[in-house]
Write a protein that holds these residues in place. Structure first.
Motif, short mmCIF file in Angstrom:
data_model
loop_
_atom_site.label_atom_id
_atom_site.label_comp_id
_atom_site.label_asym_id
_atom_site.label_seq_id
_atom_site.Cartn_x
_atom_site.Cartn_y
_atom_site.Cartn_z
N ARG A 101 -9.22 -10.72 -0.36
CA ARG A 101 -9.74 -9.39 -0.08
C ARG A 101 -8.61 -8.51 0.47
O ARG A 101 -7.84 -8.94 1.33
CB ARG A 101 -10.85 -9.45 0.96
CG ARG A 101 -12.16 -10.02 0.44
CD ARG A 101 -13.22 -9.97 1.53
NE ARG A 101 -14.49 -10.44 1.05
CZ ARG A 101 -15.39 -9.68 0.42
NH1 ARG A 101 -15.13 -8.39 0.21
NH2 ARG A 101 -16.53 -10.18 0.01
N PRO A 102 -8.48 -7.27 -0.04
CA PRO A 102 -7.48 -6.36 0.54
C PRO A 102 -7.78 -6.11 2.01
O PRO A 102 -8.92 -6.19 2.46
CB PRO A 102 -7.65 -5.08 -0.29
CG PRO A 102 -8.36 -5.50 -1.53
CD PRO A 102 -9.22 -6.65 -1.15
N LYS A 103 -6.73 -5.79 2.77
CA LYS A 103 -6.89 -5.53 4.20
C LYS A 103 -6.24 -4.21 4.54
O LYS A 103 -5.09 -3.94 4.14
CB LYS A 103 -6.29 -6.66 5.03
CG LYS A 103 -6.53 -6.52 6.53
CD LYS A 103 -6.42 -7.86 7.23
CE LYS A 103 -7.60 -8.76 6.92
NZ LYS A 103 -7.62 -10.00 7.74
N LYS A 104 -6.96 -3.36 5.26
CA LYS A 104 -6.42 -2.06 5.66
C LYS A 104 -5.77 -2.18 7.04
O LYS A 104 -6.34 -2.77 7.96
CB LYS A 104 -7.53 -1.02 5.69
CG LYS A 104 -8.05 -0.66 4.31
CD LYS A 104 -9.05 0.48 4.35
CE LYS A 104 -9.50 0.84 2.94
NZ LYS A 104 -10.46 1.98 2.95
N LYS A 140 -2.52 -5.79 -0.30
CA LYS A 140 -3.10 -6.74 -1.25
C LYS A 140 -2.20 -7.96 -1.34
O LYS A 140 -0.98 -7.87 -1.17
CB LYS A 140 -3.25 -6.10 -2.64
CG LYS A 140 -4.20 -4.91 -2.70
CD LYS A 140 -4.20 -4.30 -4.10
CE LYS A 140 -5.11 -3.09 -4.19
NZ LYS A 140 -6.53 -3.47 -4.16
N GLU A 149 -2.85 5.02 7.02
CA GLU A 149 -3.61 3.79 6.78
C GLU A 149 -3.24 3.25 5.41
O GLU A 149 -3.25 4.00 4.42
CB GLU A 149 -5.11 4.07 6.87
CG GLU A 149 -5.95 2.79 6.82
CD GLU A 149 -7.44 3.07 6.99
OE1 GLU A 149 -8.01 2.65 8.00
OE2 GLU A 149 -8.00 3.72 6.08
N TYR A 150 -2.94 1.99 5.33
CA TYR A 150 -2.47 1.38 4.09
C TYR A 150 -3.35 0.18 3.75
O TYR A 150 -3.77 -0.58 4.63
CB TYR A 150 -1.02 0.93 4.23
CG TYR A 150 -0.06 2.06 4.52
CD1 TYR A 150 0.48 2.81 3.48
CD2 TYR A 150 0.27 2.39 5.83
CE1 TYR A 150 1.36 3.86 3.75
CE2 TYR A 150 1.14 3.44 6.10
CZ TYR A 150 1.69 4.17 5.05
OH TYR A 150 2.54 5.22 5.32
N GLU A 151 -3.59 0.02 2.45
CA GLU A 151 -4.36 -1.12 1.97
C GLU A 151 -3.40 -2.17 1.42
O GLU A 151 -2.70 -1.93 0.43
CB GLU A 151 -5.36 -0.70 0.89
CG GLU A 151 -6.29 -1.83 0.46
CD GLU A 151 -7.36 -1.37 -0.51
OE1 GLU A 151 -8.53 -1.23 -0.09
OE2 GLU A 151 -7.01 -1.14 -1.69
N GLY A 208 0.79 -1.23 0.00
CA GLY A 208 0.00 0.00 0.00
C GLY A 208 0.82 1.27 0.00
O GLY A 208 0.25 2.37 -0.11
#
Length: 651
Positions: A109-112, A93, A89-91, A70
């Motif tokens: 699913r991406p996770k923040k 993948k 905050e980073y997403e 992210g």
């Protein structure tokens, strides 16, 4: 209820239940989950992946990984540890690729994640050995997503603004291989693909010009700034646009000296992509580090189309070739392999089929990994690649090397367990237009060989136009005179079986049989006399012959054929003559006392549709060039069977 009926119901319910269960299982989507543990700005990631479905007979199935954190950084480790530079905050993948597995890659699913604490003295560590690279997370499989990682570095001693191009979808393939579904940038790169050009602002006497998509003429200088880079940017762009259908163009600003950046392109492989799983396709990147100059780097990333993710593979750029120009082509092959063992491989042997149409003496190794020297003729102790030949194979042997195994302890980077050999080879002096198949047996040390897929080469049919002329001999017609000229269409220089279609313009004149009718006439005065009525016709026709043949080349000089022929008279002129002779009396030697003649003519168009079988043989240059031939046409109508003698020249 009768037992037979109960059994039938039970059987139907069992089938229905089994069908329902099968459908339900087939439609299940496999998913992978991202787990992580945060300590300040350091985050440890761990994937949770579904169970693999082992391909029977293949090496042990395993996952490879591509993480995006992210912030523009990425990793291929299974359980990476990442340190963030800034709060925020980073997403995150994850793409997990299932090797030697029968299912589809799992979705994730991406996770923040939130980073709230970063030390003030944190510094990024440079990792790039080159200033521009192209990488991917997996090989392209139809209807799957693939990530292309474009990494670039500012090697200048000053802040730069520049451009990045990504070219994809080669023009030589009818269908698109990729659809660009997402571009992930992390340093405010701007997409300016619609402008369609790149140029410098330098004022110099040595200029070139590049037309934009808006038909504007843009001045572009060729300033020699760095001899290790390419200088003519318009030429590189023009060349790339002649190879690829699509491109993406990004601008970047304020890149600090030695700064490294990554851009991630998600490319969805289309279901219509090249069907040949031994084909090599490519994408191209162009990196312009400073927009004030035309200096740039060009990188091509070659990929093999696969149906499943198998690290052991053989591929070629000879998927579809034009036989008319193949004499000037050099075939390129790539053999990929991966050590899936629990320890390193010291010797790797690749036993590769070489089709007879290729000249083994022209084989040249162009690249390999592990990187090493070519072995000399004597035995040596250092790492080297040895190439030997048998009658039908080339054998590449890595000697004294160290290739770690994917199951080996402390091996975190799966790419380090992979290797390859690239080589090029030319065609032999005399070869035919036929498909070839090659594959490789890969032997790690003394283990059992792993057999790759077949790498195939095919030739496009091509078109050969021929000119044909000759004479038709109708033995059953009177005073027949028939000659023709026309054209033929067939595949170019076919090896054995092929089709051929012809259109012949046929000029034909002949006479019909003469009919004589003898009668005894009684006139009104009661006298009897003999009367002869002679009728005849002559024809002048322009016919169209349309043969469709299946042909077979026995060798380079003799060919055979069989087929159907339709003939229609597009123009028919008929002259009819009637002569009536009346004799004095009924005796044979009686003198003629009266003659009556009547000549008429008539014309018709598009008449006399005739169909027949044909059989032929040719001698000369059966595949291309001049030859002579004879053909027998067996018409389905009387009196129209005939021989055809011809000369043909195919181009």
């Amino acid at each position: 209820m009768p037992k037979s009926l109960l059994f039938s119901l039970f059987f139907l319910l069992s089938i229905f239940g089994f069908s329902q269960q099968t459908i339900e299982t087939d439609t299940l989507t496999r998913t992978a989950t991202i787990n992580y543990n945060t300590q300040g700005n350091s985050v440890e990631f761990k994937p949770e992946t579904p169970e693999l479905i082992q391909i029977a007979g293949a090496p042990k199935a395993f996952y490879t990984y591509h993480w995006e954190f992210g912030d523009g950084k990425y990793s291929k480790e299974k359980e990476p540890k990442h340190i963030y530079k800034d709060k925020g905050e980073y997403e995150v993948k994850l793409w997990a690729t299932n090797n030697y597995d029968n299912g589809k890659p799992p979705t994730t699913r991406p996770k923040k994640i939130a980073v709230t604490n970063v030390p003030e003295d944190y510094q990024d560590v440079a990792s790039m050995d080159e200033d521009f690279t192209l990488k991917r997370n997996r090989e392209p499989v139809p209807d799957q997503e693939m990530v292309t990682i474009v990494s670039y570095k500012n090697t200048k001693e000053y802040i730069t603004n520049g451009k990045l191009y990504l070219f994809y979808n080669e023009l030589k393939y009818k269908n698109d291989n990729f659809e660009l579904i997402e571009t992930r940038t992390h340093h405010n790169e701007k997409d300016i693909s619609d402008t369609g050009f790149a140029y410098t602002h330098n004022i110099d006497d040595d200029r070139t010009y590049l037309a934009s998509l808006n038909n504007d003429i843009i001045e572009s200088s060729i300033t020699l700034q760095d001899s290790t880079e390419k200088m003519n940017l318009p030429l590189s762009i023009q060349e790339s646009q002649s190879i690829y259908k699509n491109w993406s163009l990004l601008e970047f600003d304020n890149m600090q000296p030695n700064e490294e950046r990554n851009i991630f392109f998600s490319l969805k492989t289309t279901p219509e992509m090249v069907k040949d799983t031994s084909a090599i396709i490519s994408v191209r990147g162009i990196y312009v580090p400073d927009s004030n100059y035309d200096n740039h780097n060009v990188k091509d990333m070659e990929m093999e189309i696969v149906t499943s993710h198998d690290p052991n593979k053989m591929s070629s750029n000879g998927t579809f070739m034009n036989y008319r120009f193949v004499r000037f082509k050099t075939l390129k092959y790539k053999i990929k392999f991966q050590n899936n063992g629990e320890g390193p491989a010291r010797t790797i042997r690749l036993e590769t089929d070489i089709p007879e149409m290729l000249d083994k003496s022209t084989l040249e190794v162009t690249d390999m990994y592990p990187k090493c020297d070519i072995c000399p003729k004597r035995e040596v102790l250092y790492s080297c690649l040895d190439t030997t030949f048998t009658e039908k194979q080339a054998i590449f042997t890595f000697k004294n090397i160290y290739l770690p195994g994917s199951e080996q302890k402390n091996v975190k980077e799966y790419d380090s367990t992979k290797g390859f050999v690239k080589y090029k080879i030319k065609f032999a002096k005399d070869f035919h237009k036929k498909k070839t198949k090659s594959r490789t047996a890969i032997i790690f040390d003394k283990n059992e060989p792993i057999i790759t897929n077949y790498s195939t080469t095919r030739f496009l049919p091509g078109i050969s136009i021929g000119v044909k002329t000759g004479y038709n001999s109708f033995s059953d017609l009177n005073n027949s005179d028939s000659y023709f000229i026309g054209a033929t269409v067939s595949p170019y220089k076919s090896y054995r079986w092929y089709w051929q279609v012809e259109l012949m313009n046929n000029f034909h004149s002949y006479d019909s049989d003469i009919n004589v009718l003898e009668e005894i006439i009684d006139d009104a005065q009661g006298f009897r006399f003999r009367q002869l009525t002679t009728t005849s016709s002559s024809y002048e026709n322009i016919d169209w012959d349309i043969p469709i043949l299946l042909k077979y080349n026995v060798n380079n000089f003799v060919g055979l054929g069989v087929g159907l022929q339709n003939t229609i008279s597009i123009s028919e002129k008929r002259e009819n003559a009637v002569l009536i002779e009346q004799f004095e009396g009924v005796f044979p030697d009686a003198p003629v006392i009266n003659t009556i003649s009547d000549n008429t003519s008539e014309s018709n168009s598009f008449t006399n549709l005739r169909t027949g079988l044909l059989f032929e043989a040719t001698a000369g240059f059966s595949r291309i060039g001049p030859s002579l031939g004879a053909r027998y046409i067996l018409n389905f109508e009387d009196n129209f069977n005939y021989w055809q003698f011809f000369a043909i020249w195919k181009f």
